[in-house]
Write an enzyme that holds these catalytic residues in place. Structure first.
Site, PDB file in Angstrom:
ATOM      1  CB  THR B  52      47.147  38.359  41.678  1.00 24.27           C
ATOM      2  OG1 THR B  52      47.523  37.772  40.427  1.00 24.27           O
ATOM      3  CG2 THR B  52      46.642  39.770  41.444  1.00 24.27           C
ATOM      4  CD  GLU B  53      47.481  34.690  46.881  1.00 24.75           C
ATOM      5  OE1 GLU B  53      46.983  35.777  46.541  1.00 24.75           O
ATOM      6  OE2 GLU B  53      47.053  33.999  47.817  1.00 24.75           O
ATOM      7  CG  ASN B  54      45.725  34.627  39.591  1.00 23.59           C
ATOM      8  OD1 ASN B  54      46.098  35.635  40.177  1.00 23.59           O
ATOM      9  ND2 ASN B  54      44.817  34.654  38.649  1.00 23.59           N
ATOM     10  CB  SER B  92      53.128  33.484  41.364  1.00 23.64           C
ATOM     11  OG  SER B  92      52.345  34.269  42.209  1.00 23.64           O
TER      12      SER B  92
END
Lengths: 229, 226
Positions: B52-54, B92
């Site tokens: 996930t991007e976060n 990330s």
């Protein structure tokens, strides 16, 4: 000037007195996660205006730093995504707020460049799109890159899990996101944490942000959003 | 006419087809909307690492009890798979831009015959922003677009040239709609699979770009038991 070794522990209200009208601030967080909720609420309550806000997104209309936007305290936003906050969308459409949208990887890297003494960096992200508008293109080994410039702030408001009195920080879960990077790029850095512990109680191997970057510590408050993260 | 489908049926068909693209061990980033559903249809025996991007590498499904210290990019709580890693945004996006992710699944406003994607801005109407999408389409090895074949007004979403501002130039590898699967092969848009009861003349009618038809055109995978 070196920062204090033993970090003062301030209330959120005292801490945000360091932010004046017209300041450029960074605020950590991604969606609901990792926002220094107590600090941004204190900033809302302080009524400071004409802020330039550097944050990944503008949270929600009634959540976190989203309230700064709704209250008209922000004149310019630098962010990657504003879709969650209806107030941001409305103010932008009414031309009442300035907006610079930056791809998220570029956003964090610009902050990193600002904090790490770099003059900028080259990224392939956004080549051939609106994101390259007004920027210099450079070809390296036959591939095109955009020259992206650093971002810094007067004050960075960040969220961490625990601190020791020297300001060494550890993070938890998905609350980490932009916080360690923003901790390097503010002239003044205020960290909101769950707990402040004695020096020596955090294993140096676990420290993510060294305390020399931090000015003040603030204990997380008990509002709904602060408490659950 | 293309066969009528309930919205839920469309979404499931698209998600289920995309899930068949992954190989064991692939690292996959899923966008919001239909892409999120893809994780429900991973075939047995295939282990996919969701990023996930976060900052999660190894994200699992929504937990039984919400813990808001662990969320996905869409702001919903998630669980962590055994052996997952939590990283900062700079790492990330280093993973994303640096070519360390195998597939990204994204929604679209439009995709065009040159593999251009538009997904982040409807000028004059809505500017949600590009978020992480521009980095994803730039750095991830395979960019899969999950989209309904037409928009709410019946206009094709696969077009000759995108009208909306681009997310990336020539970046799309695969487009999956509820009626068809297209691949970009040697920079050309190629129809590879069609859903049950879909006729070629209708695909042509509701696709706004010229396309080639694969020699091995087949039934859309995942639809065998419909």
């Amino acid at each position: 000037m070196a920062k204090c070794r033993i970090k003062p522990i301030l209330s959120a209200e005292e801490a945000v007195k360091n932010i004046n009208n017209g300041a450029t601030i960074m605020v950590g967080g991604f969606n609901y996660g990792g926002i220094p909720y107590s600090l941004v609420q204190a900033l809302v309550d302080s009524g400071v205006r004409n802020l330039t806000l550097i944050s990944n997104d503008t949270a929600y209309e009634d959540v976190g730093h989203g309230l700064l936007i709704k209250n008209g305290q922000v004149k310019k936003i630098i962010a990657s995504h504003i879709g969650l906050n209806k107030a941001t969308q409305r103010l932008y459409n009414d031309q009442k707020i300035e907006l610079e949208l930056v791809p998220q990887g570029t956003f964090v890297e610009r902050i990193r460049a600002g904090g790490f003494g770099l003059g900028g960096f080259l990224t392939p992200t956004g080549v051939g799109t609106e994101a390259q508008k007004g920027k210099q293109l450079l070809a390296v080994n036959g591939k095109e890159y955009i020259l992206e410039l650093p971002l810094t702030a007067d004050v960075a408001l960040i969220r961490a899990h625990k601190a020791d009195r020297y300001g060494n920080l550890i993070y938890f879960g998905t609350n980490r996101n932009f916080n360690p990077t923003m901790a390097t790029a503010g002239k003044l850095v205020i960290a909101e944490v769950d707990a402040v512990m004695e020096v020596g109680s955090i294993d140096p191997n676990d420290v993510v942000t060294p305390g020399i970057l931090i000015d003040y510590l603030v204990l997380k408050g008990d509002s709904y959003y602060a408490a659950r993260t | 006419m293309l066969p009528e489908l309930e919205e839920e049926q469309q979404r499931i068909r698209i998600a289920r087809r995309i899930a068949l693209e992954f190989k064991d061990g692939d690292v996959v980033n899923l966008g919001i909307g239909i892409p999120t559903l893809v994780s429900d249809y991973i075939p047995e025996g295939i282990r996919v690492v969701f990023q996930t991007e976060n900052g999660v590498v190894g994200a699992g499904p929504k937990p039984v009890t919400d813990d808001w210290r662990f969320i996905g990019a869409g702001g919903r709580c998630l669980s962590l798979q055994p052996g997952s890693a939590l990283v900062s945004s700079e790492i990330s996006f280093g993973l994303i831009r640096g070519g360390h992710i195998d597939h990204t699944v994204l929604g679209a406003l439009q995709v065009d015959k040159d593999g251009n994607l538009a997904s982040w801005w409807i000028p004059g109407k809505l500017v949600p922003g590009m978020g992480g999408s521009m980095d994803l389409v730039t750095g991830v090895k395979s960019v899969i677009v999950a989209t309904s074949h037409t928009d709410k007004n019946g206009n094709p979403k696969i077009v000759s040239t995108c009208d909306f501002p681009l997310t990336g130039v020539g970046v799309v590898s695969l487009v999956v709609t509820e009626y068809a699967v297209f691949r970009f092969l040697k920079r050309r848009l190629v129809l590879c699979e069609t859903a049950p009861q879909v006729e070629m003349k209708d695909i042509k009618k509701y696709t706004g770009a010229e396309f080639d038809v694969s020699d091995s055109l087949s039934l859309m995978k995942g639809c065998e038991n419909e």
